[in-house]
Motif scaffolding. Structure first.
Motif, PDB file in Angstrom:
ATOM      1  N   LYS A 149       0.828  -1.198   0.000  1.00 24.51           N
ATOM      2  CA  LYS A 149       0.000   0.000   0.000  1.00 24.51           C
ATOM      3  C   LYS A 149       0.862   1.248   0.000  1.00 24.51           C
ATOM      4  O   LYS A 149       1.841   1.356   0.729  1.00 24.51           O
ATOM      5  N   PHE A 150       0.484   2.171  -0.852  1.00 27.80           N
ATOM      6  CA  PHE A 150       1.119   3.488  -0.909  1.00 27.80           C
ATOM      7  C   PHE A 150       0.007   4.512  -0.743  1.00 27.80           C
ATOM      8  O   PHE A 150      -0.642   4.911  -1.708  1.00 27.80           O
ATOM      9  N   GLY A 151      -0.231   4.895   0.516  1.00 29.22           N
ATOM     10  CA  GLY A 151      -1.342   5.789   0.806  1.00 29.22           C
ATOM     11  C   GLY A 151      -2.652   5.077   0.515  1.00 29.22           C
ATOM     12  O   GLY A 151      -2.880   3.944   0.969  1.00 29.22           O
ATOM     13  N   PRO A 152      -3.517   5.693  -0.287  1.00 22.60           N
ATOM     14  CA  PRO A 152      -4.804   5.055  -0.601  1.00 22.60           C
ATOM     15  C   PRO A 152      -4.703   3.999  -1.709  1.00 22.60           C
ATOM     16  O   PRO A 152      -5.676   3.330  -2.027  1.00 22.60           O
ATOM     17  N   ILE A 153      -3.523   3.857  -2.306  1.00 24.80           N
ATOM     18  CA  ILE A 153      -3.339   2.941  -3.443  1.00 24.80           C
ATOM     19  C   ILE A 153      -2.802   1.600  -2.955  1.00 24.80           C
ATOM     20  O   ILE A 153      -1.826   1.542  -2.198  1.00 24.80           O
ATOM     21  N   THR A 154      -3.450   0.526  -3.394  1.00 24.61           N
ATOM     22  CA  THR A 154      -2.993  -0.831  -3.084  1.00 24.61           C
ATOM     23  C   THR A 154      -2.405  -1.449  -4.343  1.00 24.61           C
ATOM     24  O   THR A 154      -3.073  -1.534  -5.378  1.00 24.61           O
ATOM     25  N   ILE A 155      -1.146  -1.864  -4.255  1.00 27.80           N
ATOM     26  CA  ILE A 155      -0.464  -2.490  -5.385  1.00 27.80           C
ATOM     27  C   ILE A 155      -0.702  -4.001  -5.320  1.00 27.80           C
ATOM     28  O   ILE A 155      -0.438  -4.622  -4.287  1.00 27.80           O
ATOM     29  N   PRO A 156      -1.256  -4.610  -6.364  1.00 32.98           N
ATOM     30  CA  PRO A 156      -1.511  -6.056  -6.344  1.00 32.98           C
ATOM     31  C   PRO A 156      -0.223  -6.841  -6.112  1.00 32.98           C
ATOM     32  O   PRO A 156       0.875  -6.397  -6.484  1.00 32.98           O
ATOM     33  N   TYR A 157      -0.353  -7.990  -5.466  1.00 34.28           N
ATOM     34  CA  TYR A 157       0.819  -8.826  -5.239  1.00 34.28           C
ATOM     35  C   TYR A 157       1.376  -9.310  -6.575  1.00 34.28           C
ATOM     36  O   TYR A 157       0.657  -9.458  -7.557  1.00 34.28           O
ATOM     37  N   TYR A 158       2.674  -9.566  -6.593  1.00 31.84           N
ATOM     38  CA  TYR A 158       3.400  -9.832  -7.842  1.00 31.84           C
ATOM     39  C   TYR A 158       2.893 -11.080  -8.557  1.00 31.84           C
ATOM     40  O   TYR A 158       2.861 -11.120  -9.796  1.00 31.84           O
ATOM     41  N   ALA A 159       2.495 -12.092  -7.793  1.00 28.27           N
ATOM     42  CA  ALA A 159       2.044 -13.357  -8.390  1.00 28.27           C
ATOM     43  C   ALA A 159       0.545 -13.365  -8.656  1.00 28.27           C
ATOM     44  O   ALA A 159      -0.040 -14.435  -8.822  1.00 28.27           O
ATOM     45  N   SER A 160      -0.083 -12.210  -8.703  1.00 23.19           N
ATOM     46  CA  SER A 160      -1.509 -12.134  -9.009  1.00 23.19           C
ATOM     47  C   SER A 160      -1.710 -12.119 -10.521  1.00 23.19           C
ATOM     48  O   SER A 160      -0.835 -11.686 -11.273  1.00 23.19           O
ATOM     49  N   PRO A 161      -2.857 -12.565 -10.995  1.00 22.22           N
ATOM     50  CA  PRO A 161      -3.117 -12.527 -12.436  1.00 22.22           C
ATOM     51  C   PRO A 161      -3.009 -11.128 -13.028  1.00 22.22           C
ATOM     52  O   PRO A 161      -2.475 -10.963 -14.127  1.00 22.22           O
ATOM     53  N   ILE A 162      -3.483 -10.104 -12.316  1.00 29.56           N
ATOM     54  CA  ILE A 162      -3.464  -8.753 -12.882  1.00 29.56           C
ATOM     55  C   ILE A 162      -2.038  -8.235 -13.019  1.00 29.56           C
ATOM     56  O   ILE A 162      -1.701  -7.568 -14.000  1.00 29.56           O
ATOM     57  N   SER A 163      -1.165  -8.553 -12.046  1.00 28.04           N
ATOM     58  CA  SER A 163       0.233  -8.105 -12.146  1.00 28.04           C
ATOM     59  C   SER A 163       0.922  -8.745 -13.345  1.00 28.04           C
ATOM     60  O   SER A 163       1.661  -8.086 -14.090  1.00 28.04           O
ATOM     61  N   GLN A 164       0.693 -10.037 -13.519  1.00 22.79           N
ATOM     62  CA  GLN A 164       1.302 -10.735 -14.651  1.00 22.79           C
ATOM     63  C   GLN A 164       0.732 -10.240 -15.983  1.00 22.79           C
ATOM     64  O   GLN A 164       1.453 -10.109 -16.967  1.00 22.79           O
ATOM     65  N   LEU A 165      -0.570  -9.944 -15.988  1.00 17.81           N
ATOM     66  CA  LEU A 165      -1.176  -9.405 -17.203  1.00 17.81           C
ATOM     67  C   LEU A 165      -0.557  -8.055 -17.562  1.00 17.81           C
ATOM     68  O   LEU A 165      -0.300  -7.772 -18.739  1.00 17.81           O
ATOM     69  N   LEU A 166      -0.294  -7.222 -16.552  1.00 24.28           N
ATOM     70  CA  LEU A 166       0.294  -5.910 -16.819  1.00 24.28           C
ATOM     71  C   LEU A 166       1.702  -6.050 -17.395  1.00 24.28           C
ATOM     72  O   LEU A 166       2.086  -5.303 -18.306  1.00 24.28           O
ATOM     73  N   ILE A 167       2.470  -7.008 -16.880  1.00 21.43           N
ATOM     74  CA  ILE A 167       3.821  -7.223 -17.424  1.00 21.43           C
ATOM     75  C   ILE A 167       3.729  -7.659 -18.889  1.00 21.43           C
ATOM     76  O   ILE A 167       4.428  -7.127 -19.762  1.00 21.43           O
ATOM     77  N   VAL A 168       2.844  -8.625 -19.148  1.00 23.08           N
ATOM     78  CA  VAL A 168       2.670  -9.090 -20.534  1.00 23.08           C
ATOM     79  C   VAL A 168       2.194  -7.940 -21.420  1.00 23.08           C
ATOM     80  O   VAL A 168       2.635  -7.796 -22.570  1.00 23.08           O
ATOM     81  N   SER A 169       1.294  -7.118 -20.900  1.00 20.31           N
ATOM     82  CA  SER A 169       0.771  -5.997 -21.679  1.00 20.31           C
ATOM     83  C   SER A 169       1.879  -5.039 -22.075  1.00 20.31           C
ATOM     84  O   SER A 169       1.915  -4.546 -23.210  1.00 20.31           O
ATOM     85  N   PHE A 170       2.801  -4.768 -21.152  1.00 18.09           N
ATOM     86  CA  PHE A 170       3.876  -3.828 -21.474  1.00 18.09           C
ATOM     87  C   PHE A 170       4.961  -4.465 -22.343  1.00 18.09           C
ATOM     88  O   PHE A 170       5.654  -3.752 -23.080  1.00 18.09           O
ATOM     89  N   VAL A 171       5.107  -5.788 -22.263  1.00 16.56           N
ATOM     90  CA  VAL A 171       5.983  -6.458 -23.235  1.00 16.56           C
ATOM     91  C   VAL A 171       5.419  -6.255 -24.639  1.00 16.56           C
ATOM     92  O   VAL A 171       6.142  -5.913 -25.588  1.00 16.56           O
ATOM     93  N   CYS A 172       4.112  -6.438 -24.778  1.00 14.67           N
ATOM     94  CA  CYS A 172       3.474  -6.245 -26.082  1.00 14.67           C
ATOM     95  C   CYS A 172       3.393  -4.766 -26.450  1.00 14.67           C
ATOM     96  O   CYS A 172       3.401  -4.421 -27.637  1.00 14.67           O
ATOM     97  N   PHE A 173       3.307  -3.892 -25.466  1.00 14.84           N
ATOM     98  CA  PHE A 173       3.407  -2.443 -25.683  1.00 14.84           C
ATOM     99  C   PHE A 173       4.712  -2.112 -26.402  1.00 14.84           C
ATOM    100  O   PHE A 173       4.741  -1.329 -27.359  1.00 14.84           O
ATOM    101  N   LEU A 174       5.807  -2.735 -25.955  1.00 11.76           N
ATOM    102  CA  LEU A 174       7.135  -2.397 -26.464  1.00 11.76           C
ATOM    103  C   LEU A 174       7.529  -3.185 -27.718  1.00 11.76           C
ATOM    104  O   LEU A 174       8.389  -2.716 -28.478  1.00 11.76           O
ATOM    105  N   CYS A 175       6.946  -4.342 -27.925  1.00 15.69           N
ATOM    106  CA  CYS A 175       7.344  -5.165 -29.079  1.00 15.69           C
ATOM    107  C   CYS A 175       6.314  -5.103 -30.204  1.00 15.69           C
ATOM    108  O   CYS A 175       6.482  -4.312 -31.142  1.00 15.69           O
TER     109      CYS A 175
END
Length: 492
Positions: A40-66
């Motif tokens: 948590k950073f103030g009112p913002i909660t960062i999803p845990y690294y092994a969550s589906p949404i975190s992994q989806l975001l990593i994949v999304s930015f890989v495809c963002f860049l490639c």
């Protein structure tokens, strides 16, 4: 109701509930390691690294860049070259190898893991951009064609891994949102990527794009290949409700090839989607090389490309969230989505026909190109943006339909392989037709006819095969059968 845990038959995690059902899932506490700790950073909660949404975001930015940057480059028409011949030949090589490899990319992805699959896939995109930088100085067409062929191999692997994550990691009720989140981030890459040639060529009205464009793409694509190394393997992913992703561990090559056949043997109705797969990228050669390239000047094409991909973000966001609405059942959403997509196919391509009637391949050289300062520029720009909006709606809907057919990541990897392989075959054919200088109206008509015809062929599956929920036992049956084959082979 049995508890979640390893199946006695398969040794894989079993989901014992349907995510949209009224039954209460068995709770399972997440492990205590840092991979599963929210921050948590103030009112913002960062999803845990092994969550589906975190992994989806990593994949999304890989495809963002490639592939996002690749789309920005392709959207210029001719790969940024005034003569599209080298780019057409390279693209034919790209989609030919893509189509060949993608049919077996699910097998490769399941064998070497998602992380290695995505990272190797990203490498091919960087080399592709480097080949055009070389071509600007040496006119070495062979290198461009080789880079395209290698990229086809890499892209087949990258998109298979991406599709398996996007369709199998979320729960059933969140699949539309996951698809739209991915599609928006991925296309944001093409939007940002379009700024590279726009800035580099802002004062240039004619000629090829400059070296700075290709260097910028090269750096960004290489960054995507490195980012893929930060992904986790699917056996470490745990959803927020405690359920695990259905995945089979350490399959053999032979059992995976049998699994590929098993999908077609047990589920022959998937063939009804193949024409939609074929049509899904077929229209790119028309939109990029027969609309954007001949009708707009060098500095206006990057602006068109930027707005085209921006429209894709809007289309993906709208379609993804609409397909997950709670106001209708999933069966109804599939049918309403079909009707909406069919009607928008008629509307957007009907507008395209009205514009295409005014020029041909033979007379286009004598017609002045549009610049962003011209009074008549607004209408053609709006049509190009509608093409982008339509592309995202089509792709999101097809992915959602595949995701509605299964929750098994292994089966979905094979679906994704079919999708990208057949899609690439369509692209290879269309770019080859463009290199053969087929009349513009013929190309346009083939695009529109394929889109409408493929929807009619897929309609029985969409209207009668989509279920409200996919029982875990039905999904795991595929894993059970292929695991039994694998164990038999090991005994031999």
């Amino acid at each position: 109701m049995s508890s979640d845990g390893p199946s006695e038959k398969t040794g894989v995690p079993v989901n014992t509930f349907d995510h949209d059902s009224e039954r209460v899932p068995v709770s399972q506490e997440r492990p205590s390691g840092w991979l599963y700790r929210e921050r948590k950073f103030g009112p913002i909660t960062i999803p845990y690294y092994a969550s589906p949404i975190s992994q989806l975001l990593i994949v999304s930015f890989v495809c963002f860049l490639c592939p996002g940057m690749f789309n920005a480059l392709s959207g210029l028409g001719g790969g940024g070259q005034l003569d599209p011949t080298a780019a057409d030949e390279s693209t034919v090589a790209l989609y030919s190898t893509f189509a060949s490899v993608a049919f077996f990319s699910g097998t490769i992805c399941n064998k070497i893991g998602i992380k290695a699959t995505l990272s190797f896939g990203g490498f091919g995109y960087a080399l592709y951009s480097a080949s055009f930088l070389c071509y600007n100085h040496t006119k070495n067409r062979g290198f461009v064609i080789f880079a395209g062929a290698l990229l086809g191999v890499c892209a087949g692997l990258l998109w298979c891994a991406q599709g398996a994550i996007m369709m199998s990691y979320p729960s059933e009720k969140a699949k539309g949102r996951y698809i739209s989140i991915f599609w928006m981030i991925f296309n944001l890459g093409a939007v940002i990527g379009s700024l590279v040639p726009l800035i580099d060529n802002i004062k240039k009205k004619e000629g090829n794009v400059g070296d700075g464009t290709y260097i910028g793409f090269l750096i960004l694509m290489a960054g995507g290949a490195i980012l893929a190394l930060f992904l986790l393997d699917s056996n470490k992913i745990i959803r927020k409700d405690g359920s695990k992703v259905i995945a089979v561990q350490q399959p053999t090559w032979k059992s995976e090839l049998k699994g590929l056949w098993e999908v077609l043997r047990a589920e022959p109705w998937i063939l009804a989607l193949f024409p939609m797969f074929f049509s899904s990228n077929y229209f790119y050669s028309y939109q990029f090389n027969e609309y954007n390239l001949p009708r707009f000047n060098t500095r206006t094409r990057p602006l068109n490309s930027l707005l085209y991909w921006l429209s894709q973000i809007i289309g993906a966001g709208f379609m993804g969230y609409a397909l997950d609405t709670t106001y209708m059942t999933r069966v109804t959403r599939a049918r309403v989505g079909f009707i909406f997509t069919f009607l928008i196919t008629l509307g957007v391509w009907g507008g395209g026909y009205a514009f295409q009637r005014h020029y041909t391949r033979e007379n286009v050289a004598s017609i002045p190109t549009f610049d962003w300062h011209d009074n008549g520029y607004g209408g053609p720009l709006f049509l190009y943006m509608c093409y982008g909006l339509y592309d995202a709606i089509w792709q999101t809907y097809v992915y959602w339909i595949m995701g509605a057919l299964s929750n098994n990541s292994r089966k979905l990897a094979i679906y994704a392989g079919f999708y990208k392989g057949i899609q690439s075959a369509g692209s290879a054919i269309s770019f080859r037709l463009d290199s053969l200088k087929i009349p513009y109206m013929n190309m346009f008509g083939s695009c529109w006819g394929l889109l409408l015809g493929s929807m009619l062929i897929a309609s029985p599956l969409i209207f009668f095969r989509i279920q409200e929920h996919i029982p875990a036992a039905e999904d795991l049956k595929f894993s059970d059968e292929t695991e039994s084959v694998e164990r038999f082979e090991q005994k031999e």
